[in-house]
Design an enzyme around this catalytic site. Structure first.
Site, PDB file in Angstrom:
ATOM      1  N   SER A   1       0.834  -1.197   0.000  1.00  9.33           N
ATOM      2  CA  SER A   1       0.000   0.000   0.000  1.00  9.33           C
ATOM      3  C   SER A   1       0.872   1.252   0.000  1.00  9.33           C
ATOM      4  O   SER A   1       1.805   1.383   0.792  1.00  9.33           O
ATOM      5  CB  SER A   1      -0.896  -0.002   1.243  1.00  9.33           C
ATOM      6  OG  SER A   1      -1.685   1.158   1.281  1.00  9.33           O
ATOM      7  N   GLY A   2       0.572   2.165  -0.933  1.00 14.35           N
ATOM      8  CA  GLY A   2       1.341   3.400  -1.043  1.00 14.35           C
ATOM      9  C   GLY A   2       2.471   3.333  -2.039  1.00 14.35           C
ATOM     10  O   GLY A   2       3.189   4.316  -2.231  1.00 14.35           O
TER      11      GLY A   2
ATOM     12  N   THR B   1      -2.220   1.929  -7.976  1.00 10.45           N
ATOM     13  CA  THR B   1      -3.391   2.523  -8.638  1.00 10.45           C
ATOM     14  C   THR B   1      -2.964   3.525  -9.695  1.00 10.45           C
ATOM     15  O   THR B   1      -3.513   3.563 -10.802  1.00 10.45           O
ATOM     16  CB  THR B   1      -4.294   3.199  -7.591  1.00 10.45           C
ATOM     17  OG1 THR B   1      -4.698   2.221  -6.620  1.00 10.45           O
ATOM     18  CG2 THR B   1      -5.530   3.794  -8.250  1.00 10.45           C
TER      19      THR B   1
ATOM     20  N   ASN C   1      -0.862   5.312   3.093  1.00 13.07           N
ATOM     21  CA  ASN C   1      -1.272   5.840   1.796  1.00 13.07           C
ATOM     22  C   ASN C   1      -2.562   6.638   1.978  1.00 13.07           C
ATOM     23  O   ASN C   1      -3.497   6.168   2.615  1.00 13.07           O
ATOM     24  CB  ASN C   1      -1.498   4.683   0.805  1.00 13.07           C
ATOM     25  CG  ASN C   1      -1.760   5.166  -0.608  1.00 13.07           C
ATOM     26  OD1 ASN C   1      -1.722   6.362  -0.867  1.00 13.07           O
ATOM     27  ND2 ASN C   1      -2.036   4.243  -1.494  1.00 13.07           N
TER      28      ASN C   1
ATOM     29  N   SER D   1      -5.469   4.659  -0.495  1.00 15.57           N
ATOM     30  CA  SER D   1      -5.132   3.240  -0.550  1.00 15.57           C
ATOM     31  C   SER D   1      -6.327   2.445  -1.063  1.00 15.57           C
ATOM     32  O   SER D   1      -7.450   2.597  -0.594  1.00 15.57           O
ATOM     33  CB  SER D   1      -4.743   2.744   0.843  1.00 15.57           C
ATOM     34  OG  SER D   1      -4.514   1.359   0.826  1.00 15.57           O
ATOM     35  N   SER D   2      -6.085   1.573  -2.059  1.00 15.67           N
ATOM     36  CA  SER D   2      -7.138   0.684  -2.563  1.00 15.67           C
ATOM     37  C   SER D   2      -7.365  -0.421  -1.531  1.00 15.67           C
ATOM     38  O   SER D   2      -6.452  -1.176  -1.215  1.00 15.67           O
ATOM     39  CB  SER D   2      -6.730   0.072  -3.906  1.00 15.67           C
ATOM     40  OG  SER D   2      -6.551   1.066  -4.878  1.00 15.67           O
TER      41      SER D   2
ATOM     42  N   GLY E   1      -0.489  -5.837  -2.422  1.00 18.52           N
ATOM     43  CA  GLY E   1       0.770  -6.564  -2.356  1.00 18.52           C
ATOM     44  C   GLY E   1       0.882  -7.336  -1.054  1.00 18.52           C
ATOM     45  O   GLY E   1      -0.013  -7.364  -0.207  1.00 18.52           O
TER      46      GLY E   1
ATOM     47  N   GLU F   1       1.587  -8.238   2.618  1.00 19.06           N
ATOM     48  CA  GLU F   1       1.433  -7.386   3.804  1.00 19.06           C
ATOM     49  C   GLU F   1       2.019  -8.090   5.023  1.00 19.06           C
ATOM     50  O   GLU F   1       1.660  -9.237   5.326  1.00 19.06           O
ATOM     51  CB  GLU F   1      -0.043  -7.040   4.044  1.00 19.06           C
ATOM     52  CG  GLU F   1      -0.630  -6.127   2.962  1.00 19.06           C
ATOM     53  CD  GLU F   1      -2.023  -5.626   3.308  1.00 19.06           C
ATOM     54  OE1 GLU F   1      -2.603  -6.145   4.279  1.00 19.06           O
ATOM     55  OE2 GLU F   1      -2.524  -4.726   2.615  1.00 19.06           O
TER      56      GLU F   1
END
Length: 1076
Positions: free
Chosen positions: A107-108, A112, A157, A160-161, A387, A389
């Site tokens: 994330s970040g 996206t 992020n 973040s998605s 991704g 984690e």
């Protein structure tokens, strides 16, 4: 000769990690840092792109950059995400290979944004056209909608998605986009009810409260204050750099472009508001006579407002929060819920309501963007998924996310090895097996149907009796204790009994990216994901248009006593489908890396990057790519690049390219074990060999540059000297010509000057003589006049003294009156009654007569004007007056119609033999006959029709044949709808249930819209015994076509291709009329 650049030119660090020498983790990280410091955020590993998030805008995504990478070889330019997107698109378009682009990272890291860049590049380089541009715009505008409902601010992020997205973009045989299909994976719905500290709920909640109008918030029963809603965290309610109000307007606009109707948008916002209201419902305990506690709603105001939004009965939902009904075969058992269970039921309903709404949004977007044709399509898939984690506290969500990444790593290694092996076989190079870590054993540990962790979790969830997270951990300790990648403190393996880094309530899995510690707390509840049947049935009973679609299991007629599928089982099935889909396509990889945790530019945290490089498996990827031959290149570009290193190949090689490369390598004395010749490429084993060739090329280019400079400078100096010599001759010739011209001009000027002085002296002498003669003559005349005047006055003085004053006065008054009337006669105003001009009077004593004459003249010309009117003309003026009352200051077309007379019969239907048959079918007098366009709802195009209006009905007939298409009595006409703009569109709305309304309303356009509607209004009032016909003037109205209602919307737009007003079909329920 065209100069081509290369990946190896002007290289900062190493652009392709396969060429890194020496290869180890330290040199890998140092190369990334070096390139990142010089704003080179992209690096290759073969055909894989590593993307570093710069946390700032860089000027590398301009339209010029798009054109630079368009139709270029992958290694021809410096590393860029556009190169991968272009390679994938050209392979799809030219080689008919379905493609997929896999974007991974934590994330970040910029996943996206990377997917947006890929889609924007493909949209820029594919075909153009109205329909193609519409499809591209819908595909691009689906992103803001999904980001609003599926993204949130986290500590890592700001956007973040919180879901995985896979989009299949479908293309036709030309490479033009036709549509797309979106699949979503594992929305983090637990975020709806609870967010970690420093994080926010999903964006849409904050955007709605910040950007919606006061009227919209009032309808949704909401307040702008975030603190009034329990589901919204307050410590991070506002985020720097995020404008929630502006983003809300962007989302509304994107939903309109994608194809959402206004009622659908309103329904979605009502469900979002209902989730906020649901979080404010609180419960209190209430003791019953049997000794058990029962939950009751504390404040029923929020419950009441939520039920009003959803259209459900308050008592039904209130009971569902207090009781739970369990069905087993033919028995029903109702039990009370305590406060804790009521809060669990409330949160479960909120999570399911939002999750199902998100799935419905994805389905609805797919309906709008799906390809309309059924022919075979080429497909490019874009996978933007979470991704790997590793947090301090890892739970069920991290477990299945990391399971998905294990599967992606497995398919990545398999496809990469397969691609390498296929290229070696294709080029005739001997293939040697490559040793690598196969993570299939880890995937089997998780997904095995017999003793995998997910199977054990499902089995524990379905087991009767007391089921807890601890019993699930006990089962894992029993079944997986001997597995080499599973670790637990309570397992039978004695080596973990004294491992204090492994708590008792946790287990640890050794993933390909490293060891991850999972806390079992919440595994069972999150996997069950239960929603009580009473709540589902309460939702199904709601009158809301969308709720019934979201809770089909609540239908009492379709009660299913089977336990619903677990979250783990559903996700495992989705991952399996995704893997099978990816294996049918040619893969392209983008690995996103986050350089720091501060979300700041120019900061490179080595430990963080190193951690990501490990769990992304990038070093493993480089080793796989470097096994065998590290670099390969086609013979033509290889010879073109290095031909200056050999005298035999420089400057031109006349034979085949492969022979030229062989001569070149032999001349440079490169050891034969360092390279191999394929069918179309040369393979170089060690990067040192390639860098040796590059260094020799650099030196040779310097020598060639010196030679070129020497020759160029000599040519430039010779050219300059010859130019100077030629210029001197031209300048000398022009100067001599100029000097002679100047001398001649001076002589000529002096001669003219002498002549002018002589002529001037003669003229002045003659002038003085003439002036003297004139003065003498004037003096004689003046003396004679004075003498004669004196004689006359002396003779007649006695006759004027008595009545001179009165006579002079009367004469002057008479002369003034005469002059006044003559002036009035010559300056009379026009005979128009509206002309307010009148000549001004010259003397004050004429004011009374002046006013009276003006009034008399006005009355006289009004009488003369009225005497000219016929009965028909009076009727026309009455129609003009009625048109003014209907349209003045309401319709922009009205002012241009004022000066145009109402003709009525524009076709001369009674005289024209072409319409003799049509005239005979109409028994009554035709009040209006004109050609109009009937608008087709399917494509927005018009068909010419003859419009006839009589006292009792109106008729639509075919223009060519004269055949009557429709005859509608005027009493069946209920209302007419028109826009406020300068178009000629109008809708005739018919009475529901009448025979005329069987085929729906009429949407027409005419150049004489004002006259048609005015005559319909007058004639309809007479036909309906005085009831006035309703005229609706609005830029958006509904038209009934058979069984469907279609919204006709008028928007401002610039005219295209010289046309004026245009009508386009946006979707099945929207016609858009563009008015210039």
């Amino acid at each position: 000769m065209e100069v081509k650049t290369s990946l190896l030119d002007n290289m900062i660090g190493v652009g392709d990690m396969v060429l890194l020498e020496p290869l180890n983790e330290d040199s890998f990280i140092e190369n990334l840092r070096n390139r990142f410091d010089h704003n080179e955020i992209y690096t290759y590993i073969g055909s894989v792109v590593i993307s570093m998030n710069p946390y700032r805008s860089l000027p590398i995504y301009t339209p010029d950059k798009v054109e630079e990478y368009r139709n270029r070889n992958f290694y021809e330019l410096s590393p860029h995400i556009y190169a991968l997107a272009d390679e994938a698109y050209r392979s799809l378009r030219d080689q008919d290979k379905d493609q997929c682009i896999l974007i991974t990272g934590e994330s970040g890291a910029g996943k996206t944004e990377a997917s947006k860049l890929v889609m924007s590049y493909v949209a820029a380089v594919c075909g153009k056209g109205q329909e193609v541009n519409k499809v591209k715009e819908q595909l691009l505008q689906s992103n803001p909608v999904l980001e609003a409902f599926g993204n949130a601010k986290t500590v890592r992020n700001d956007n973040s998605s919180r879901f995985g997205k896979y989009m299949d973009i479908e293309f036709d045989f030309k490479g033009d986009p036709l549509g797309g299909v979106i699949s979503n994976y594992l929305l983090e719905k637990s975020r709806v009810v609870k967010q970690p500290r420093g994080e926010r709920n999903f964006h849409i909640f904050y955007q709605l409260l910040s950007g919606a109008s006061e009227d919209t918030l009032k309808k949704l029963k909401l307040d702008r204050d975030f603190s009034k809603y329990n589901y919204l965290s307050l410590d991070s309610a506002t985020v720097n750099g995020l404008d929630d109000a502006a983003n809300f307007r962007t989302v509304r606009n994107a939903m309109q472009i994608v194809g959402f109707m206004e009622d659908e948008v309103q329904s979605v916002l009502e469900l979002v508001a209902a989730v906020l209201k649901l979080g404010n419902i609180e419960f209190k305990p209430e003791s019953r006579c049997n000794g058990f506690d029962e939950s009751r709603v504390k404040d029923k105001n929020d419950l009441k407002e939520m039920c009003e939004l959803l259209g459900t009965e308050q008592t039904v939902l209130e009971r569902a929060f207090s009781y739970r009904t369990v069905e087993a075969k033919m028995e029903k058992v109702s039990t009370t819920l305590n406060v804790a269970q009521a809060y669990y039921a409330r949160d479960a309903l909120a999570k399911n309501l939002y999750s199902r709404l998100f799935s419905w949004l994805v389905t609805r977007i797919n309906e709008s963007i799906k390809a309309q044709t059924k022919a075979r399509h080429k497909v490019m898939g874009v996978l933007d998924i979470y991704g790997f984690e590793i947090f301090e506290d890892n739970s069920f969500e991290q477990f299945i996310i990391n399971y998905c990444n294990e599967k992606l790593q497995q398919i990545f290694i398999e496809l990469t090895l397969r691609e390498e092996q296929e290229e070696y076989i294709r080029e005739g190079i001997e293939w040697t097996n490559i040793e690598y870590f196969n993570n299939a054993i880890i995937c089997d540990l998780i997904e095995n149907n017999q003793n995998g962790i997910l199977a054990m979790l499902d089995e524990e969830c379905l087991r009767p009796g007391t089921v807890t997270d601890d019993t699930f951990l006990d089962k894992l300790n029993t079944v997986c204790a001997e597995h080499q990648h599973f670790e637990s403190r309570l397992s039978k393996n004695s080596k973990f009994l004294t491992d204090h880094s492994l708590p008792h309530s946790c287990f640890r899995i050794q993933h390909y990216a490293g060891k991850v510690l999972y806390r079992v707390e919440g595994f069972v509840d999150k996997n069950n994901d239960l929603l009580y049947r009473d709540l589902s049935q309460a939702m199904y009973k709601a009158n809301h248009s969308l709720i019934k679609q979201l809770f089909p299991e609540g239908n009492p007629a379709k009660v299913n006593l089977k336990r619903p599928l677990t979250a783990g089982f559903q996700f495992k099935a989705s991952v399996g489908t995704l893997m099978r889909n990816l294996q049918t396509k040619n893969p392209n990889y983008i690995r996103c890396i986050k350089p720091n945790d501060k979300k700041a530019a120019h900061i490179f945290t080595e430990s963080l990057v190193c951690h990501q490089v490990r769990y992304l498996g990038l070093m493993e990827n480089v080793r796989v790519r470097r096994a065998g031959y590290a670099f390969r290149q086609a013979y033509e570009p290889c010879l073109e690049r290095y031909k200056m290193l050999c005298k035999q190949t420089w400057p031109h090689w006349r034979g085949p390219a492969r022979e030229g490369v062989e001569v070149l390598m032999a001349d440079r004395q490169v050891p034969t074990e360092e390279f191999a010749y394929g069918r179309s490429k040369i393979f170089i084993r060690n990067p040192r060999t390639l860098f040796f060739l590059e260094e020799r090329r650099r030196r040779c280019l310097q020598d060639l540059a010196t030679l070129i400079q020497k020759i160029y400078r000599g040519w430039k100096c010779r050219t300059h000297f010859l130019l100077l010599k030629q210029s001197q001759v031209v300048v000398a010739a022009w100067y001599r010509r100029y000097a002679q011209q100047k001398k001649y001009q001076n002589i000529k000027s002096a001669t003219i000057m002498v002549q002018s002085f002589a002529r001037g002296w003669k003229a002045r002498k003659i002038l003085r003589e003439l002036k003297y003669q004139k003065r003498c003559k004037e003096a004689v005349t003046t003396i004679a006049a004075y003498w004669h005047g004196t004689q006359v006055r002396r003779e007649y003085r006695k006759f004027f003294r008595a009545n001179a004053g009165r006579k002079i006065y009367d004469f002057i008054i008479q002369r003034i009156m005469q002059k006044y009337f003559l002036g009035l006669k010559s300056s009379m105003p026009s005979m128009s009654p509206v002309d307010k001009n009148w000549p001004a009077r010259s003397y004050l004593f004429l004011d009374g007569a002046h006013t009276a004459l003006r009034r008399i003249f006005h009355l006289w010309r009004c009488k003369k004007y009225r005497s000219q009117f016929t009965e028909e003309k009076k009727a026309v003026y009455e129609e003009k007056l009625e048109a003014s009352e209907i349209f003045k200051d309401k319709k922009a077309l009205y002012p241009s119609s004022v000066s145009q007379p109402f003709k009525g019969d524009y076709l001369e239907i009674s005289k024209n033999p072409k319409y003799q048959k049509l005239n005979s079918t109409v028994d009554e007098k035709v009040l209006l006959a004109d050609v109009v366009n009937k608008i087709n709802r399917a494509n927005g195009k018009g068909a010419a029709r003859i419009f006839l209006l009589t006292k009792n009905s109106f008729v639509l007939a075919d223009q060519k044949t004269g055949q009557v298409k429709a005859s509608v009595p005027l009493p069946d006409l209920t209302s007419i709808s028109v826009s406020t703009q300068k178009d000629g569109f109008f809708a005739l709305k018919l009475k529901e249930g009448s025979a005329s309304a069987a085929k729906g309303d009429f949407l027409l356009s005419s150049e004489h819209l004002i006259e048609i509607i005015t005559k319909l209004h007058r004639t309809g009032a007479m036909a309906a015994d005085g009831d006035q016909l309703n005229i609706d003037i609005s830029d958006e109205f509904l038209v009934q076509f058979k069984q469907d209602k279609v919204c006709v919307k008028f928007v401002q737009g610039s005219p295209k291709n010289g046309n004026g007003v245009s009508c386009k079909r946006k979707n099945n329920r929207l016609l858009e009329v563009s008015v210039p």
